[in-house]
Design a protein around this motif. Structure first.
Motif, PDB file in Angstrom:
ATOM      1  N   VAL A 118       0.870  -1.183   0.000  1.00 34.57           N
ATOM      2  CA  VAL A 118       0.000   0.000   0.000  1.00 34.57           C
ATOM      3  C   VAL A 118       0.903   1.227   0.000  1.00 34.57           C
ATOM      4  CG1 VAL A 118      -1.725   1.343   1.262  1.00 34.57           C
ATOM      5  CG2 VAL A 118      -1.946  -1.153   1.107  1.00 34.57           C
ATOM      6  N   LEU A 119       0.716   2.078  -1.004  1.00 35.41           N
ATOM      7  CA  LEU A 119       1.445   3.328  -1.149  1.00 35.41           C
ATOM      8  C   LEU A 119       0.526   4.470  -0.736  1.00 35.41           C
ATOM      9  CD1 LEU A 119       3.938   4.920  -2.359  1.00 35.41           C
ATOM     10  CD2 LEU A 119       2.557   5.089  -4.448  1.00 35.41           C
ATOM     11  N   THR A 120       1.040   5.355   0.131  1.00 33.41           N
ATOM     12  CA  THR A 120       0.285   6.545   0.520  1.00 33.41           C
ATOM     13  C   THR A 120       1.026   7.771   0.005  1.00 33.41           C
ATOM     14  OG1 THR A 120      -0.507   5.452   2.524  1.00 33.41           O
ATOM     15  CG2 THR A 120      -0.707   7.848   2.444  1.00 33.41           C
ATOM     16  N   THR A 121       0.354   8.532  -0.849  1.00 33.22           N
ATOM     17  CA  THR A 121       0.930   9.773  -1.370  1.00 33.22           C
ATOM     18  C   THR A 121       0.101  10.946  -0.854  1.00 33.22           C
ATOM     19  OG1 THR A 121      -0.436   9.806  -3.383  1.00 33.22           O
ATOM     20  CG2 THR A 121       1.676   8.626  -3.498  1.00 33.22           C
ATOM     21  N   LYS A 122       0.688  12.125  -0.921  1.00 27.98           N
ATOM     22  CA  LYS A 122      -0.017  13.363  -0.590  1.00 27.98           C
ATOM     23  C   LYS A 122      -0.620  13.890  -1.891  1.00 27.98           C
ATOM     24  CE  LYS A 122       0.544  15.032   2.916  1.00 27.98           C
ATOM     25  NZ  LYS A 122      -0.197  14.686   4.129  1.00 27.98           N
ATOM     26  N   GLY A 123      -1.935  14.073  -1.919  1.00 25.23           N
ATOM     27  CA  GLY A 123      -2.596  14.581  -3.117  1.00 25.23           C
ATOM     28  C   GLY A 123      -2.037  15.944  -3.503  1.00 25.23           C
TER      29      GLY A 123
END
Length: 134
Positions: free
Chosen positions: A30-35
């Motif tokens: 799971v990759l979490t990026t900042k929009g």
């Protein structure tokens, strides 16, 4: 088989017990990026391979003409969150180039051969991204 938000939700709530192996022999993280527009966290379940201790992912978007939104997010803000099974960490994302990219592409395409088909469908060079632990 899980997809999208449901994949992410089940992965997170089970520490990857459900969802890490998306298909037989095909691991996901799971990759979490900042929009880049909203500033909000955006999460994606993506196929990966670990190379030299770092996960490597491919911004294929199925061979679409444009990169996926998550790729633009990490280009703008390279510090990302990563979850591999129960292991959660912060990483700096960088796009591999040249010979390094070619070697990494081979490793990822060995796990998900459709990457080679996606590359044939588009004129863009599909980015290969290394997630270096911080």
């Amino acid at each position: 088989m899980l997809f999208g938000d449901e994949h992410v939700r089940r992965y997170e709530e089970t520490d990857g017990e459900v969802g890490h192996e998306w298909k037989e022999g095909v691991p996901t993280l799971v990759l979490t990026t900042k929009g880049r527009k909203t500033g909000q966290d955006r999460k994606f379940a993506l196929i990966y391979q670990e190379v030299d201790g770092n996960p490597v992912i491919v911004a294929s978007k199925g061979g679409a003409p444009n990169h996926p939104g998550w790729y633009f997010n990490l280009v703008e803000t390279p510090e990302v969150g990563v979850q591999v099974k129960a292991d959660k960490f912060t990483a700096r994302a960088r796009t591999a180039e040249g010979e390094e990219r070619a070697k990494l592409w081979e490793k990822l395409a060995a796990v998900w051969p459709d990457y080679d088909n996606y590359a044939k469908k588009t004129d863009r060079e599909i980015p290969v991204v290394v997630l270096e632990r911080l």
